[in-house]
Design an enzyme around this catalytic site. Structure first.
Site, PDB file in Angstrom:
ATOM      1  CG  ASP A 407     -69.718 -24.375  55.481  1.00 44.64           C
ATOM      2  OD1 ASP A 407     -69.928 -23.584  54.538  1.00 44.64           O
ATOM      3  OD2 ASP A 407     -68.764 -25.153  55.540  1.00 44.64           O
ATOM      4  CD  GLU A 451     -69.137 -24.312  50.740  1.00 42.47           C
ATOM      5  OE1 GLU A 451     -68.027 -24.129  51.265  1.00 42.47           O
ATOM      6  OE2 GLU A 451     -69.423 -23.841  49.607  1.00 42.47           O
TER       7      GLU A 451
END
Length: 537
Positions: A407, A451
């Protein structure tokens, strides 16, 4: 003394002869003349004079002459008897010879006729009469050939003359006149056939032999019919051969081209006459190239047998050098004792090109359907499908399966500070770094969502997976992507959760994701920009 007067006879007489003597002499003379007139005595004028003189000479001489005449008559009679005997013997021998000749002629298996130089029949045998039963009454000695011929035509004995009698007779007479020994065939009623051979002798006479050939003609007609059907069949085959849309090349057991159709010229660009006798490998050569005899022999002995009866796609060369994709089938055909091969070739270049274009389109669609449009990595759909496949593979092979879930730290702040366009560019740079770690065929780098990214690494244990994760963290930091809104670092960083499990029936692939997520949360909780391994226990 008295005298005896003898009366003179009434007839005139010589003064030197007595009346009795004159009478006897006259009788003999008349007899001789009569015999001479009858041709019994062949006396000359001199002999007759002698006879007359003898008649005048006296009785004694005439008596001698009479005896001589009787002897001559007896001798003449003996000669006549002998001559009649010889004549009878010659007549008997002639009759016997004639009979033998007639028997020999009648014994001939062929009909035979002999015409004199005026074309009048001299003799014919019984077989000749049997061949022409309706004309037998006309086959008489002295009857001309033309008379007999016209008689037969008038009684429909020559079917070929029907409707053109005069022309047919003229043709037959001309052939009869020429009589050069060339045999010919004439049709008779009832579908009977006779072969005739006529030849003139040196004196101009003619011998004519007639043979019954009906069975032979029927077989010949059957053969003609078979040949006609064969020719028709060959014509159809040739028509099909020439009009076939596929190229057809026939070559012999030495690999030399015997024939080719027009489609061959259209396919390869070579005129058909130019390829006859050439090596069948000419279509595999580069422009100007020549296959040697050894290579051709090896092809015929080794490669050709494996091609027989099978269809395959091969690459061949056009005359101008461009490559063709051809569907090729080869079969063997025998022509008597000679082996021949038939190659049928269909140009599938366009079809192959279309198929390739379709495959490329499908690949593109597959890529689009399985690829994240922004980053170029696999999308979530592709990730989940491959996770399922690798989970099952690991279960079968008893090998571990590692998963890294990454992430981007503080990405919302990045978007708020730099905007969505810059945010997209940031994600692309991170994806590029992660994609470099999916090196093996089974490895997969994917954008999991927003993301978040995932790295699927089959057959990798926990320690190896941690090394990869730590390398990823360092590579992103090394990229030096500015992040002014980050509270701790001025560059973009990653937090990664790592897990490696041995797939089994007790768990599902989603269990692997859950464990990786837990490790990710721990990495974020402990300060971000780091990798954390989920402890199994």
């Amino acid at each position: 003394m008295s005298r005896t007067t003898v009366a003179k006879p009434k007839s005139r007489a010589s003064p030197h002869r007595s009346g009795g003597t004159l009478s006897l002499g006259a009788d003999l003379l008349l007899a001789a003349l009569a015999l001479l007139a009858l041709g019994v005595l062949a006396l000359t004028g001199q002999t007759l004079s002698i006879v007359v003189q003898l008649g005048l000479a006296g009785l004694g001489a005439l008596s001698v002459l009479g005896l001589g005449l009787r002897a001559m008559l007896a001798q003449r009679s003996a000669v006549t008897v002998a001559r009649d005997s010889v004549h009878s013997d010659l007549l008997t021998e002639t009759q016997q010879a004639n009979q033998r000749l007639e028997d020999a002629i009648n014994a001939l298996p062929e009909g035979f006729a002999y015409y004199d130089r005026d074309d009048k029949l001299v003799v014919c045998n019984q077989r000749y009469r049997e061949l022409y039963p309706e004309m037998a009454m006309q086959l008489l000695t002295g009857v001309s050939f033309e008379q007999t011929l016209r008689f037969g035509v008038g009684r429909a004995q020559f079917p070929e003359a029907e409707g053109r009698a005069d022309a047919w007779i003229a043709e037959r007479l001309e052939r009869h006149r020429r009589a050069d020994g060339t045999p010919f065939v004439v049709k008779l009623p009832g579908s009977r056939w006779v072969r005739i051979n006529e030849r003139r002798t040196a004196e101009g006479a003619l011998t004519s032999f007639h043979t019954f050939v009906t069975d032979l003609m029927r077989r010949e007609q059957e053969l003609v019919a078979v040949n006609a059907r064969l020719a028709e069949s060959e014509a159809r085959i040739q028509s099909i051969f020439e009009s076939a849309v596929v190229a057809v090349v026939v070559f012999d057991e030495r690999g030399r081209i015997l024939s080719a159709n027009a489609s061959t010229e259209r396919l390869f660009g070579f005129p058909v006459p130019a390829i006859i006798g050439q090596s069948v490998l000419m279509f595999t050569d580069a422009p100007g190239g020549v296959r040697n005899e050894l290579e051709l022999a090896e092809f015929m002995a080794d490669r050709l047998p494996a091609m027989l009866g099978q269809s395959r796609d091969v690459k061949l060369r056009h005359r101008d050098g461009h490559i063709l994709t051809v569907n090729l089938g080869v079969t063997e055909a025998r022509a008597g004792e000679q082996r021949q091969f038939v190659a049928m070739m269909r140009d599938i270049s366009q079809q192959v090109a279309q198929q390739q274009a379709l495959r490329d389109a499908n690949d593109r669609l597959e890529h689009l359907s399985s690829t994240d449009a922004l980053t170029g990595l696999a999308n979530r759909r592709k990730f989940e499908a491959q996770l399922q496949a690798e989970w099952m593979r690991g279960a079968r092979q008893r090998t571990p399966l590692a998963l890294l879930v990454a992430d981007v730290d503080h990405f919302k702040r990045y978007n708020d500070h730099y905007g969505h366009v810059a945010g997209d560019a940031c994600l692309q740079q991170v994806a590029k770094v992660l994609g470099r770690f999916a090196r093996r065929s089974g490895d997969l780098a994917a954008r999991y969502g927003g993301e978040e990214f995932a790295l699927l690494l089959p057959a990798l244990d926990a320690a190896a997976a941690m090394r990869v994760a730590e390398a990823c963290v360092q590579e992103v930091l090394a990229a030096q992507i500015p992040h002014a809104a980050a509270p701790d670092l001025a560059v973009v960083s990653l937090s990664i959760g790592v897990v490696s499990l041995l797939p089994n029936a007790e768990h599902t692939p989603s269990h692997l994701i859950e464990q990786a997520d837990k490790a990710l949360y721990r990495a974020k909780a402990e300060g971000r920009s780091r990798a954390m391994l989920h402890s199994v226990g």
